[in-house]
Design a protein around this motif. Structure first.
Motif, short mmCIF file in Angstrom:
data_model
loop_
_atom_site.label_atom_id
_atom_site.label_comp_id
_atom_site.label_asym_id
_atom_site.label_seq_id
_atom_site.Cartn_x
_atom_site.Cartn_y
_atom_site.Cartn_z
N ARG A 99 1.17 -1.16 0.10
CA ARG A 99 -0.15 0.21 -0.10
C ARG A 99 0.41 1.33 -0.29
O ARG A 99 1.69 1.35 0.89
CB ARG A 99 -1.04 -0.02 1.33
CG ARG A 99 -1.67 -1.06 1.96
CD ARG A 99 -3.30 -1.27 0.18
NE ARG A 99 -2.97 -2.33 0.92
CZ ARG A 99 -4.50 -2.42 1.60
NH1 ARG A 99 -5.20 -1.13 2.02
NH2 ARG A 99 -5.83 -3.54 1.83
N LYS A 100 0.51 2.18 -0.71
CA LYS A 100 0.63 3.65 -0.41
C LYS A 100 -0.38 4.52 0.20
O LYS A 100 -1.13 4.21 0.10
CB LYS A 100 1.55 3.98 -2.23
CG LYS A 100 1.53 5.22 -1.68
CD LYS A 100 2.30 6.56 -2.97
CE LYS A 100 3.11 7.08 -3.02
NZ LYS A 100 2.83 7.93 -4.21
N ILE A 101 0.24 4.77 1.33
CA ILE A 101 -0.52 5.62 1.62
C ILE A 101 0.07 7.21 2.75
O ILE A 101 0.96 7.70 2.20
CB ILE A 101 -1.20 5.13 3.71
CG1 ILE A 101 0.30 4.83 4.48
CG2 ILE A 101 -1.45 3.69 2.97
CD1 ILE A 101 0.64 5.03 6.04
N ARG A 102 -1.51 7.80 3.24
CA ARG A 102 -0.56 9.48 3.33
C ARG A 102 -1.08 9.43 4.71
O ARG A 102 -2.49 9.22 5.06
CB ARG A 102 -1.19 10.50 2.50
CG ARG A 102 -0.99 11.71 3.72
CD ARG A 102 -1.64 13.09 2.24
NE ARG A 102 -3.77 13.21 2.69
CZ ARG A 102 -4.18 12.63 1.70
NH1 ARG A 102 -3.89 12.69 0.77
NH2 ARG A 102 -5.36 12.65 2.90
N PHE A 103 -0.58 9.18 5.21
CA PHE A 103 -0.66 9.44 7.33
C PHE A 103 -1.05 10.82 7.80
O PHE A 103 -1.02 12.09 7.39
CB PHE A 103 0.57 9.19 8.19
CG PHE A 103 0.80 9.11 9.09
CD1 PHE A 103 0.31 8.21 10.11
CD2 PHE A 103 1.37 10.71 9.79
CE1 PHE A 103 0.76 8.45 11.82
CE2 PHE A 103 1.13 10.30 11.30
CZ PHE A 103 0.58 9.21 11.70
N GLU A 104 -2.15 10.12 9.03
CA GLU A 104 -3.12 11.39 9.43
C GLU A 104 -2.90 12.06 11.03
O GLU A 104 -2.40 12.72 11.54
CB GLU A 104 -4.54 11.02 8.82
CG GLU A 104 -4.72 10.78 7.29
CD GLU A 104 -5.09 12.53 6.85
OE1 GLU A 104 -5.39 13.21 7.70
OE2 GLU A 104 -4.50 12.96 5.88
N ARG A 105 -2.52 10.54 11.59
CA ARG A 105 -3.34 10.18 12.41
C ARG A 105 -2.51 8.90 13.60
O ARG A 105 -2.74 7.59 12.73
CB ARG A 105 -4.60 10.82 13.29
CG ARG A 105 -5.29 10.36 13.27
CD ARG A 105 -6.35 11.18 13.80
NE ARG A 105 -7.51 10.25 13.13
CZ ARG A 105 -8.89 9.19 13.41
NH1 ARG A 105 -8.62 8.78 14.75
NH2 ARG A 105 -10.17 8.95 12.87
N THR A 106 -2.25 8.60 14.42
CA THR A 106 -2.62 7.66 15.69
C THR A 106 -3.86 6.62 16.18
O THR A 106 -4.14 8.11 16.15
CB THR A 106 -1.07 6.89 16.18
OG1 THR A 106 -1.05 8.15 16.93
CG2 THR A 106 -0.20 6.98 15.26
N ASN A 107 -3.81 5.73 16.04
CA ASN A 107 -5.27 5.53 17.03
C ASN A 107 -4.50 4.22 18.06
O ASN A 107 -3.78 3.77 17.72
CB ASN A 107 -6.39 5.01 16.04
CG ASN A 107 -7.56 5.74 16.95
OD1 ASN A 107 -7.58 5.39 17.56
ND2 ASN A 107 -8.85 4.74 16.47
#
Length: 153
Positions: A99-107
């Motif tokens: 996957r290629k992702i754009r990080f937003e936040r952690t949970n």
């Protein structure tokens, strides 16, 4: 037309990497000396530099009227928000995907850290558990993150 349904069998995983030799380690250490300090593993400085760069690039925000509650309950955005990563991930069923992702936040759910990110493959926001990430690397530099749980915490 056959009456049986064929089950999809995923391709086998690549063979494990051979163990590193002393020469490999020496050459890696020599290469690390030429990298900027932020890439060598100085995580606090890396996060600080990223946050400074984002503040400098961000347009000034419009002024808002102060509310009675103020900003005491508001969480600050994660300093790595918006960074792009390439990851190899194994889902709950054992299916492996890249996957290629754009990080937003952690949970954090029940003690398990997950990354909430926009997935370019699914074109939607997804949650990736760090214990199921096989490998993750910065999409721009290619630097592999050895311990995602510690890095994104």
């Amino acid at each position: 037309m056959p009456d049986t349904i064929q089950r999809y069998v995923p391709p086998p995983l690549p063979p494990p990497r051979p163990p590193l030799t002393k020469d490999d380690l020496r050459s890696a250490k020599a290469a690390l000396k030429h990298l900027p300090e932020t890439v060598r593993g100085d995580r606090p400085r890396l996060l600080e530099n990223l946050a400074d760069r984002r503040r400098a690039e961000a347009p000034p925000s419009p002024r808002r009227r102060a509310t009675a509650g103020g900003t005491a309950g508001r969480k600050e955005a994660h300093p790595l928000r918006g960074m792009k990563y390439q990851l190899i991930y194994s889902d709950a069923f054992g299916e492996v995907s890249e996957r290629k992702i754009r990080f937003e936040r952690t949970n954090d759910r029940d003690g398990t850290l997950s990354l909430v990110a926009h997935c370019y493959m699914r074109k939607a926001q997804r949650e990736f558990r760090t214990d199921r990430i096989i490998e993750i690397a910065d999409a721009e530099t290619g630097v592999v993150i050895r311990d995602p749980e510690t890095f994104f915490a």
